[in-house]
Design a protein around this motif. Sequence first.
Motif, mmCIF file in Angstrom:
data_model
loop_
_atom_site.group_PDB
_atom_site.id
_atom_site.type_symbol
_atom_site.label_atom_id
_atom_site.label_comp_id
_atom_site.label_asym_id
_atom_site.label_seq_id
_atom_site.Cartn_x
_atom_site.Cartn_y
_atom_site.Cartn_z
ATOM 1 N N ALA A 186 43.401 142.886 97.676
ATOM 2 C CA ALA A 186 42.231 143.687 98.030
ATOM 3 C C ALA A 186 42.563 145.176 97.898
ATOM 4 O O ALA A 186 43.538 145.644 98.489
ATOM 5 N N CYS A 245 36.010 135.618 104.827
ATOM 6 C CA CYS A 245 35.809 134.507 103.902
ATOM 7 C C CYS A 245 36.868 133.423 104.110
ATOM 8 O O CYS A 245 36.571 132.235 104.045
ATOM 9 N N CYS A 265 31.479 136.127 101.884
ATOM 10 C CA CYS A 265 31.629 137.495 102.390
ATOM 11 C C CYS A 265 30.348 138.307 102.328
ATOM 12 O O CYS A 265 30.256 139.369 102.945
ATOM 13 N N CYS A 290 36.138 136.947 96.659
ATOM 14 C CA CYS A 290 37.290 136.739 97.542
ATOM 15 C C CYS A 290 38.251 135.662 97.054
ATOM 16 O O CYS A 290 39.430 135.685 97.399
ATOM 17 N N SER A 308 37.507 139.578 102.729
ATOM 18 C CA SER A 308 38.259 138.408 102.257
ATOM 19 C C SER A 308 38.846 137.621 103.423
ATOM 20 O O SER A 308 38.980 136.402 103.349
ATOM 21 N N CYS A 361 29.959 133.791 97.285
ATOM 22 C CA CYS A 361 31.055 134.047 98.219
ATOM 23 C C CYS A 361 30.510 134.241 99.632
ATOM 24 O O CYS A 361 29.523 134.959 99.832
ATOM 25 N N PHE A 408 41.421 136.958 95.632
ATOM 26 C CA PHE A 408 42.394 137.422 96.627
ATOM 27 C C PHE A 408 43.075 136.224 97.276
ATOM 28 O O PHE A 408 44.289 136.209 97.481
ATOM 29 N N HIS A 409 42.298 135.188 97.569
ATOM 30 C CA HIS A 409 42.847 133.991 98.209
ATOM 31 C C HIS A 409 43.867 133.282 97.317
ATOM 32 O O HIS A 409 44.861 132.757 97.823
#
Length: 124
Positions: free
Chosen positions: A27, A39, A7, A17, A36, A5, A20-21
Amino acid sequence: MSTSCPCGLGEPYDLCCGRFHDGSRTAPTAELLMRSRYCAFAVGDPAYLLGTWHPTTRPKRLRLDDDRVWTGLEIIGRTGGGLLQNEGTVEFRAHYRLQGRSDAQHENSRFVREAGRWFYLDAR
């Protein structure tokens, strides 16, 4: 196998992340939301950025610079923003390359949690 990732936490993108995307998780802390969002800049996901921007400060649209390549994230400090808090700040430096030059964006971002969900509010 998934790539690491952007991040900087060292986890595969889809377990970090990416969850979350894709909307399967939100988060749980201000820092994880900030990571995130960084990212999302790195992978080119403006919809996620707009969706995690507080409605009172969110722009109508967001256009990402395709020429900017995000190269690393450095967390400098944080206040609040934990699992049981509703406000927090995250100070960071986001490194990038643009037109062959390395640079960084330094920011102290404010976050608020409403109805159990963290939002980026603004930068100081």
